[in-house]
Design a protein around this motif. Structure first.
Motif, PDB file in Angstrom:
ATOM      1  N   ILE A  24       2.508  51.572  71.341  1.00  0.00           N
ATOM      2  CA  ILE A  24       1.722  52.633  71.984  1.00  0.00           C
ATOM      3  C   ILE A  24       1.362  52.211  73.402  1.00  0.00           C
ATOM      4  CG2 ILE A  24      -0.424  53.965  71.868  1.00  0.00           C
ATOM      5  CD1 ILE A  24      -0.363  53.651  68.843  1.00  0.00           C
ATOM      6  N   LEU A  25       0.955  50.948  73.556  1.00  0.00           N
ATOM      7  CA  LEU A  25       0.658  50.435  74.903  1.00  0.00           C
ATOM      8  C   LEU A  25       1.895  50.498  75.792  1.00  0.00           C
ATOM      9  CD1 LEU A  25      -1.267  48.886  76.879  1.00  0.00           C
ATOM     10  CD2 LEU A  25      -0.228  46.800  75.978  1.00  0.00           C
ATOM     11  N   GLU A  26       3.037  50.115  75.244  1.00  0.00           N
ATOM     12  CA  GLU A  26       4.274  50.139  76.026  1.00  0.00           C
ATOM     13  C   GLU A  26       4.599  51.563  76.479  1.00  0.00           C
ATOM     14  OE1 GLU A  26       9.005  48.904  75.513  1.00  0.00           O
ATOM     15  OE2 GLU A  26       7.499  48.250  74.036  1.00  0.00           O
ATOM     16  N   ASP A  27       4.380  52.543  75.595  1.00  0.00           N
ATOM     17  CA  ASP A  27       4.608  53.939  75.982  1.00  0.00           C
ATOM     18  C   ASP A  27       3.665  54.366  77.097  1.00  0.00           C
ATOM     19  OD1 ASP A  27       6.632  54.240  74.177  1.00  0.00           O
ATOM     20  OD2 ASP A  27       5.450  55.328  72.684  1.00  0.00           O
ATOM     21  N   PHE A  28       2.420  53.893  77.031  1.00  0.00           N
ATOM     22  CA  PHE A  28       1.454  54.225  78.080  1.00  0.00           C
ATOM     23  C   PHE A  28       1.866  53.615  79.419  1.00  0.00           C
ATOM     24  CE2 PHE A  28      -2.406  52.884  80.433  1.00  0.00           C
ATOM     25  CZ  PHE A  28      -2.862  54.142  80.797  1.00  0.00           C
ATOM     26  N   VAL A  29       2.256  52.362  79.404  1.00  0.00           N
ATOM     27  CA  VAL A  29       2.653  51.680  80.637  1.00  0.00           C
ATOM     28  C   VAL A  29       3.848  52.373  81.286  1.00  0.00           C
ATOM     29  CG1 VAL A  29       3.617  49.529  81.563  1.00  0.00           C
ATOM     30  CG2 VAL A  29       1.708  49.443  79.945  1.00  0.00           C
ATOM     31  N   HIS A  30       4.750  52.891  80.464  1.00  0.00           N
ATOM     32  CA  HIS A  30       5.953  53.548  80.989  1.00  0.00           C
ATOM     33  C   HIS A  30       5.799  55.070  81.082  1.00  0.00           C
ATOM     34  CE1 HIS A  30       7.703  49.614  79.793  1.00  0.00           C
ATOM     35  NE2 HIS A  30       8.479  49.826  80.844  1.00  0.00           N
ATOM     36  N   LEU A  31       4.551  55.538  81.018  1.00  0.00           N
ATOM     37  CA  LEU A  31       4.221  56.956  81.219  1.00  0.00           C
ATOM     38  C   LEU A  31       4.908  57.869  80.198  1.00  0.00           C
ATOM     39  CD1 LEU A  31       4.488  57.065  85.119  1.00  0.00           C
ATOM     40  CD2 LEU A  31       2.477  56.560  83.719  1.00  0.00           C
ATOM     41  N   ARG A  32       5.066  57.352  78.977  1.00  0.00           N
ATOM     42  CA  ARG A  32       5.678  58.152  77.915  1.00  0.00           C
ATOM     43  C   ARG A  32       4.654  58.648  76.891  1.00  0.00           C
ATOM     44  NH1 ARG A  32       9.661  53.652  77.776  1.00  0.00           N
ATOM     45  NH2 ARG A  32       8.516  52.915  75.939  1.00  0.00           N
ATOM     46  N   LEU A  33       3.376  58.330  77.100  1.00  0.00           N
ATOM     47  CA  LEU A  33       2.339  58.661  76.131  1.00  0.00           C
ATOM     48  C   LEU A  33       1.644  59.959  76.550  1.00  0.00           C
ATOM     49  CD1 LEU A  33       1.179  57.323  73.552  1.00  0.00           C
ATOM     50  CD2 LEU A  33      -0.628  56.364  74.986  1.00  0.00           C
TER      51      LEU A  33
END
Length: 236
Positions: A24-33
């Motif tokens: 979930i954090l990785e998705d946030f960092v890559h603007l996918r969340l």
């Protein structure tokens, strides 16, 4: 149980779960969340409602600003507030105490001993926030006192006990946005004074720290009033 790992330049601490909090954090960092709602959008603090698959979460981004030298010096002597919070919260949940919101993940970007960025993934609690009540029922006030006492019993503090930090959910009264600061009698007294002044609750425990803090508050009020009177007397 908490796990620790690294992701790029971030140090992660997250709960053991079938849910991939680090993804979930990785998705946030890559603007996918997907961001469903923004609760706060200040220069140093962002709080938002995000969605991963079908689940909603509260994501908080905090970037300390100013007083960097002071923060660096304090980091040598004080435990990190946010790290303490996720650790203490995990202990309480393991004991079955779940009236406080859960903290799933903490990401920190460190510059030596100094942390210049925090990202926290928290439980989203649907329900009615207490600031939506015109009059708070007595039974809810009793729950407030009871839950706050339990919190203090386990060495945690609210640090900001206002109506916006309490939610009446389908599972009862829940408290959010706890402080990870060091547990002290003064901070306990501050929580109790907040219940008294903000919720009009009189049935609270009063000890020496409570009376000392209240006396200091009244003294500051008198000094402030005196300054205002003097300002008016010498105004031209």
């Amino acid at each position: 149980m908490l796990h620790k790992t690294k992701y790029n330049n971030l140090t992660l601490c997250f709960k053991e779960s079938r849910v991939p909090y680090n993804e979930i954090l990785e998705d946030f960092v890559h603007l996918r969340l997907p961001i469903r709602k923004v609760f706060r959008n200040k220069d140093n603090t962002k709080v938002m409602l995000v969605q991963h698959q079908e689940q909603l979460y509260i994501l908080k981004v905090f970037k300390p600003n100013g007083k960097k030298i002071e923060r660096v010096l304090k980091s040598f002597f004080r435990k990190d507030y946010f790290l303490s919070l996720i650790q203490l919260n995990d202990e309480l949940w393991s004991r079955g105490m779940r009236f406080q919101n859960d903290v799933y993940l903490l990401a920190q970007r460190k510059q030596g001993p100094y942390t210049d960025l925090y990202i926290m993934l928290n439980e989203y609690i649907p329900g009615t926030v207490l600031n939506e009540f015109d009059v708070i029922p007595e039974v809810i006030k009793q729950d407030l006192v009871h839950n706050m006492a339990l919190l203090h019993q386990h060495k945690l503090i609210s640090g900001d006990a206002h109506k916006g930090n309490f939610i009446l959910s389908e599972h009862g009264l829940r408290i959010i946005d706890l402080s990870g600061k060091k547990f002290t009698r003064r901070r306990v007294a501050e929580d109790r004074l907040a219940l008294e002044s903000r919720f009009n609750i009189k049935e609270i425990e009063r000890d020496f720290s409570y009376y000392l803090l209240k006396a200091k508050f009244h003294l500051r009020q008198k000094i402030k009033s005196g300054k205002q009177v003097l300002a008016k007397m010498f105004a031209f």
